[in-house]
Every structure is written in structure tokens, then in C-alpha cells.
Enzyme design. Structure first.
Site, PDB file in Angstrom:
ATOM      1  N   SER A  38      -3.166  -7.803   2.797  1.00  0.00           N
ATOM      2  CA  SER A  38      -3.434  -7.684   4.233  1.00  0.00           C
ATOM      3  C   SER A  38      -3.775  -9.060   4.804  1.00  0.00           C
ATOM      4  O   SER A  38      -3.385  -9.403   5.918  1.00  0.00           O
ATOM      5  CB  SER A  38      -4.588  -6.716   4.474  1.00  0.00           C
TER       6      SER A  38
ATOM      7  N   ARG B 246      -2.307  -5.466  -8.400  1.00  0.00           N
ATOM      8  CA  ARG B 246      -1.284  -6.508  -8.254  1.00  0.00           C
ATOM      9  C   ARG B 246      -1.368  -7.552  -9.352  1.00  0.00           C
ATOM     10  O   ARG B 246      -0.374  -8.065  -9.815  1.00  0.00           O
ATOM     11  CB  ARG B 246      -1.449  -7.220  -6.897  1.00  0.00           C
TER      12      ARG B 246
ATOM     13  N   LYS C  37     -17.551  -5.071   5.189  1.00  0.00           N
ATOM     14  CA  LYS C  37     -16.353  -5.912   5.270  1.00  0.00           C
ATOM     15  C   LYS C  37     -16.027  -6.135   6.732  1.00  0.00           C
ATOM     16  O   LYS C  37     -15.920  -5.181   7.499  1.00  0.00           O
ATOM     17  CB  LYS C  37     -15.175  -5.181   4.609  1.00  0.00           C
TER      18      LYS C  37
ATOM     19  N   HIS D  21       0.849  -1.209   0.000  1.00  0.00           N
ATOM     20  CA  HIS D  21       0.000   0.000   0.000  1.00  0.00           C
ATOM     21  C   HIS D  21       0.882   1.257   0.000  1.00  0.00           C
ATOM     22  O   HIS D  21       0.633   2.210  -0.731  1.00  0.00           O
ATOM     23  CB  HIS D  21      -0.872   0.060   1.263  1.00  0.00           C
TER      24      HIS D  21
END
Ligand code: ADP
Length: 156
Positions: free
Chosen positions: A128, A90, A41, A17
């Protein structure tokens, strides 16, 4: 002053990040990292914890600011007078997710322009989720996350 909003869960923030935010500083005067407080979430860390970890991670980096919001990202962007949103890519899965996210965002505000920055080879494998798994297995995460995240896991 050109500003870009970088929204995310940052649950927790990783060096991946951070790399995206720093890279964006080459083209923007200000990068505003916006920690999302989204109930949908299920977060590992509270919004305040995620916000604090990001804040500590960018301390001393001129041009990066950190906020959190309960509201819509597009409204936040409007409030600070920009229509640029930053996202990191990514792999193909990110690309496909980002296409959907952009579509939804444009339904709310068609003037939003997305800035995509590709993750480097070094960090494209970091998420994460992976960090959380590694930390829970007692693996060394120190090269993959800022010090603030490492400290937070050590406290747990
Ligand atoms: P969100 O819940 O909004 O997807 P994340 O915190 O998971 O929030 O991610 C925020 C943005 O950062 C997304 O655009 C994501 O693709 C990107 N990102 C996450 N990890 C990396 C990484 N290792 N390298 C580059 N970009 C990343």
C-alpha cells in the site's frame, strides 16, 4: 460453511491483497475481509474510504464479504463462528511480522488458526505504501490496484 477472516488496514487495497482473498476462496466457502479501524496506525484513507474501496473491488465476487470493525479481530471471528485468520506473505519481513502478530493474537485467543498464503511473483513487490508513493508521483498504478483505488486517487 467454512469461513476465514482476512484482517488488514487495506490502506489502500491492492491487487496483491485481492489475489490472496481470491486464492483463499479455493479452500474456504467464505472470505470475510475485515477493514481495521486502528488508531495506532496513521491511515492515509479514513476507515470508511478504505471500506468503500474494498467493497467496490470485490463487487460481484461470490464468497467475498467486507466488514469494518472498531474492535478486536478475534472477537469478530468468534462472532461469525470461525477461528481461521488469513494473512498474506510477501517476504522475510512479512514472515517475521506475522510471527509476532500470531503470538499476540494467541495471547487473546489460543484457538485461532492462521492460514498463510504466499504472494505470487507478480504481486509480491506491491505494498500500500508503494502504491501511495507512485500515485503521488503521478505514476501509472492501474495494473497494481483495483479500479476503485485508481478512481479515489484521481479524485484527490
Ligand atoms: P496490516 O496493517 O494488518 O498489516 P495490510 O493491509 O498492510 O494490513 O496487510 C494485510 C495482509 O495482507 C498482511 O498479511 C500483508 O502481509 C498482506 N499483504 C499486503 N500486501 C500484499 C501483497 N502484495 N501480496 C500478498 N499479501 C499482501
Amino acid at each position: 460453511m467454512r469461513a476465514v477472516v482476512y484482517p488488514g488496514s487495506f490502506d489502500p487495497i491492492t491487487n496483491g491483497h485481492l489475489e490472496i482473498a481470491k486464492e483463499a476462496l479455493k479452500s474456504f466457502d467464505k472470505v470475510v475481509m475485515l477493514v481495521a479501524d486502528n488508531d495506532a496506525k496513521k491511515a492515509r484513507f479514513t476507515t470508511e474510504e478504505r471500506f468503500e474501496m474494498v467493497k467496490e473491488a470485490v463487487e460481484g465476487i461470490k464468497g467475498i464479504e467486507v466488514y469494518m470493525t472498531h474492535g478486536l479481530t478475534v472477537e469478530f471471528a468468534r462472532k461469525i463462528g470461525t477461528h481461521y485468520l488469513l494473512r498474506g506473505i510477501r517476504d522475510d519481513a512479512d514472515m517475521s511480522y506475522e510471527n509476532k502478530y500470531a503470538e499476540l493474537t494467541h495471547q487473546l485467543d489460543n484457538s485461532i488458526e492462521f492460514i498463510y498464503i504466499k504472494a505470487s511473483e507478480q504481486f509480491k513487490g506491491i505494498s500500500s505504501t508503494k502504491i501511495d508513493e507512485m500515485a503521488k508521483e503521478g505514476k501509472d498504478i492501474s495494473k497494481l490496484v483495483p479500479e476503485s483505488v485508481k478512481k479515489r486517487y484521481e479524485k484527490r
